[in-house]
Structure formats: C-alpha cells, structure tokens
Write a protein that holds these residues in place. Sequence first.
Motif, PDB file in Angstrom:
ATOM      1  N   VAL A   1       0.866  -1.180   0.000  1.00 23.69           N
ATOM      2  CA  VAL A   1       0.000   0.000   0.000  1.00 23.69           C
ATOM      3  C   VAL A   1       0.902   1.230   0.000  1.00 23.69           C
ATOM      4  CG1 VAL A   1      -0.234  -0.152   2.512  1.00 23.69           C
ATOM      5  CG2 VAL A   1      -1.851   1.232   1.205  1.00 23.69           C
ATOM      6  N   ILE A   2       0.584   2.194  -0.870  1.00 22.83           N
ATOM      7  CA  ILE A   2       1.452   3.349  -1.109  1.00 22.83           C
ATOM      8  C   ILE A   2       0.589   4.603  -1.221  1.00 22.83           C
ATOM      9  CG2 ILE A   2       3.124   4.365  -2.733  1.00 22.83           C
ATOM     10  CD1 ILE A   2       3.464   1.313  -3.684  1.00 22.83           C
ATOM     11  N   PRO A   3       0.985   5.720  -0.588  1.00 21.09           N
ATOM     12  CA  PRO A   3       0.204   6.958  -0.707  1.00 21.09           C
ATOM     13  C   PRO A   3       0.045   7.394  -2.163  1.00 21.09           C
ATOM     14  CG  PRO A   3       1.843   7.167   1.022  1.00 21.09           C
ATOM     15  CD  PRO A   3       2.150   5.886   0.293  1.00 21.09           C
TER      16      PRO A   3
ATOM     17  N   VAL B   1      -3.116   0.310  -3.855  1.00 28.05           N
ATOM     18  CA  VAL B   1      -2.898  -0.971  -3.196  1.00 28.05           C
ATOM     19  C   VAL B   1      -2.596  -2.037  -4.238  1.00 28.05           C
ATOM     20  CG1 VAL B   1      -3.915  -2.716  -1.691  1.00 28.05           C
ATOM     21  CG2 VAL B   1      -4.511  -0.310  -1.360  1.00 28.05           C
ATOM     22  N   ALA B   2      -1.526  -2.779  -4.025  1.00 30.27           N
ATOM     23  CA  ALA B   2      -1.239  -3.939  -4.870  1.00 30.27           C
ATOM     24  C   ALA B   2      -2.073  -5.096  -4.347  1.00 30.27           C
ATOM     25  CB  ALA B   2       0.248  -4.277  -4.834  1.00 30.27           C
ATOM     26  N   CYS B   3      -3.111  -5.458  -5.102  1.00 28.20           N
ATOM     27  CA  CYS B   3      -4.009  -6.547  -4.733  1.00 28.20           C
ATOM     28  C   CYS B   3      -3.654  -7.804  -5.517  1.00 28.20           C
ATOM     29  CB  CYS B   3      -5.461  -6.166  -5.037  1.00 28.20           C
ATOM     30  SG  CYS B   3      -6.052  -4.728  -4.162  1.00 28.20           S
ATOM     31  N   ARG B   4      -4.319  -8.872  -5.194  1.00 29.01           N
ATOM     32  CA  ARG B   4      -4.072 -10.120  -5.899  1.00 29.01           C
ATOM     33  C   ARG B   4      -4.238  -9.959  -7.405  1.00 29.01           C
ATOM     34  NH1 ARG B   4      -3.556 -15.413  -5.043  1.00 29.01           N
ATOM     35  NH2 ARG B   4      -4.038 -16.715  -6.816  1.00 29.01           N
ATOM     36  N   ARG B   5      -5.308  -9.293  -7.821  1.00 31.63           N
ATOM     37  CA  ARG B   5      -5.631  -9.202  -9.250  1.00 31.63           C
ATOM     38  C   ARG B   5      -4.966  -8.032  -9.959  1.00 31.63           C
ATOM     39  NH1 ARG B   5     -11.792  -8.541  -9.191  1.00 31.63           N
ATOM     40  NH2 ARG B   5     -11.284  -7.470  -7.244  1.00 31.63           N
ATOM     41  N   GLY B   6      -4.426  -7.072  -9.211  1.00 28.91           N
ATOM     42  CA  GLY B   6      -3.834  -5.914  -9.870  1.00 28.91           C
ATOM     43  C   GLY B   6      -3.633  -4.763  -8.905  1.00 28.91           C
ATOM     44  N   VAL B   7      -3.923  -3.551  -9.362  1.00 27.55           N
ATOM     45  CA  VAL B   7      -3.714  -2.350  -8.561  1.00 27.55           C
ATOM     46  C   VAL B   7      -5.051  -1.664  -8.329  1.00 27.55           C
ATOM     47  CG1 VAL B   7      -2.572  -0.110  -8.439  1.00 27.55           C
ATOM     48  CG2 VAL B   7      -1.389  -2.056  -9.463  1.00 27.55           C
ATOM     49  N   ALA B   8      -5.322  -1.316  -7.083  1.00 22.44           N
ATOM     50  CA  ALA B   8      -6.576  -0.668  -6.712  1.00 22.44           C
ATOM     51  C   ALA B   8      -6.288   0.682  -6.066  1.00 22.44           C
ATOM     52  CB  ALA B   8      -7.369  -1.552  -5.743  1.00 22.44           C
ATOM     53  N   THR B   9      -7.291   1.551  -6.039  1.00 25.10           N
ATOM     54  CA  THR B   9      -7.198   2.815  -5.314  1.00 25.10           C
ATOM     55  C   THR B   9      -7.980   2.682  -4.010  1.00 25.10           C
ATOM     56  OG1 THR B   9      -9.124   3.728  -6.475  1.00 25.10           O
ATOM     57  CG2 THR B   9      -6.947   4.148  -7.430  1.00 25.10           C
ATOM     58  N   LEU B  10      -7.504   3.364  -2.991  1.00 29.79           N
ATOM     59  CA  LEU B  10      -8.142   3.305  -1.681  1.00 29.79           C
ATOM     60  C   LEU B  10      -8.407   4.721  -1.194  1.00 29.79           C
ATOM     61  CD1 LEU B  10      -9.017   1.602   0.830  1.00 29.79           C
ATOM     62  CD2 LEU B  10      -6.679   1.903   1.682  1.00 29.79           C
ATOM     63  N   ALA B  11      -9.661   5.014  -0.889  1.00 30.17           N
ATOM     64  CA  ALA B  11     -10.063   6.289  -0.309  1.00 30.17           C
ATOM     65  C   ALA B  11     -10.940   5.976   0.894  1.00 30.17           C
ATOM     66  CB  ALA B  11     -10.822   7.145  -1.318  1.00 30.17           C
TER      67      ALA B  11
END
Length: 288
Positions: free
Chosen positions: A66-68, A76-86
């Motif tokens: 997880v990276i700002p 966030v590096a998830c199992r399936r790829g890259v997600a955004t977190l808010a």
Amino acid sequence: MSGVADQGLGCEGLLRVGGEVLEGPCWDGRTGRLWFVDIPRGTIFSYGWADRRLERVDAGEAVSAVIPRVEGGAVVACRRGVATLAGDDLRLGMLIDEDISWMRTNDAKCDPYGRLWVGTMADDASPRTGSLYRISADWTRTTVLTGVSISNGLGWSPDGRRMYYIDSPIKTVDVLDYDPSTGNAVARRVLIDTAEYPGMPDGMAVDAEGCLWVAFFGGGAVRRFSPGGSLLATIEVPDRYVTSCAFAGPELDHLVITTGQGPDSAAGGNLFVARPGVPGLPTAAFAG
C-alpha cells in the motif's frame, strides 16, 4: 552513522498484530500514519504514529503493498492488480496478469518521480514465472522484467539514478542504471551476493546516505549495506521471518520492521522499530 563493518543494532517491539505475513510498510508523511498489509488475510492497516491507533480495511483478497497517492488516499497492490483506496472504499483500477489465476502481485513501491513499480509471483513461488511492471501516472503499464521468481525489494538511490531490486530466491540484491526522465531501468547486475547470510533477501529501504537496509526472511535480521555492497550494520530481530522495513516518523529516523509467520513457526506477524542513527528518504507517492 558509523561506517564500521557489521555494527550491531537493536530493535524493540512496536506493535503486536499476530498477522500471518505482514508486509509493505510505508510512511505517509501527510497524515502521520504508517501503512502496512497482511498479505494472505487481505488486510490493509494504518497506524497513527502520534495516537497509536490501528485502523484496518478488509480488501476481500490478498494485498501485498500500500502506497500513498498524490491526490489523496493510496494505491494498493491486490491479488488481481492495482486498486485505489479512499477511506475504506477500495476500487480496482488495473488488472495485472488477469489471465493467470495462480499469479498474484507482490512487493510494490514508487520511484521518486511518482511511477509505480509492481512485481508478481506464482502462488507456489514457481521459478521464473513472475514479472516486474512500471505503471506511469496515466496508468500505462510497461513490462520491465520477466522470468522473475519472487519479485521483492525495490529502492532508488538519493539522486534517483540507481534502482535496486531483489528476486528473493536468487539471493542477490541487484542494481540497475535508472533514467529519471523516462523511468527506464537498464544494465541489471549483482550488487550484493547474500548467500553467506541466513535466510533470503526480501523487502528493503534506502537511507539518506544511499545505503540499503535489507530484510532477511528466515534470517531474523535486517542488514545495512553501503552503495558499494559492503556490510555495515546488522539489526537482530526477535521474529525469524523478517519481511520488510521502512523509515518512518516525522523525522524519518525510525526504521519499522515487519515480520510474518513461517512454515516452522507460528510466532511472528508483528512490527518492530529501531533507531538506526541515520534518516531515510521520503516516501514517494503515486502520481496517477
């Protein structure tokens, strides 16, 4: 900090989590919080440095880093790829290796210019099946390395012209020439052969003097190496399965260390902290 070879340093417990595989520690200077994840349990953690409050988000799948993000929140590096977190809203933004069900992301980090680097590996760590990708601010993905076994530690020199990389089973820390203007990384070569040390190299952090702090999974230690590859210091960690480390705190003068449980031990999955005597480099946020 003294450059005397293999200076011994201590650490102390910061937070007992009891996680399965804690990974990806990352300091967010904007919020004064430390991010980290528990990979197999799919949990994203945020720890308040001042108030010591631990918050968590359930991703519903494995998460490895997880990276700002420049515009707020995190990626966030998830199992399936890259997600955004808010807040607690997690949204998948890019699939990676979507056609390979047994592949997942692993370590990820941003270069000093806001490009996101994400590695992959097979669930059973099958040799040479993973890759390393670069994701630009416009979410364009470029394959940089293939034939990777367990894509792990990433880092850049203070001037941004050297990139460091770990493929754990090879037991080396490699260096590549880095072009800050393009993000191109070339001329990969061995900087440190870690075969003489217990365990295998995992995550890493780079300090303000350009030295590398490398976590040794199964080796119970974090070791500091000079830019030329010489061993300078060792931090002995109570948990054997050390996964990664990151500089944290308002002055970036604390080294936070994550651990996991191993195949022969249920002990682990905690956070430790050391005062290494040298500050780290600021965390780079994703520009996308």
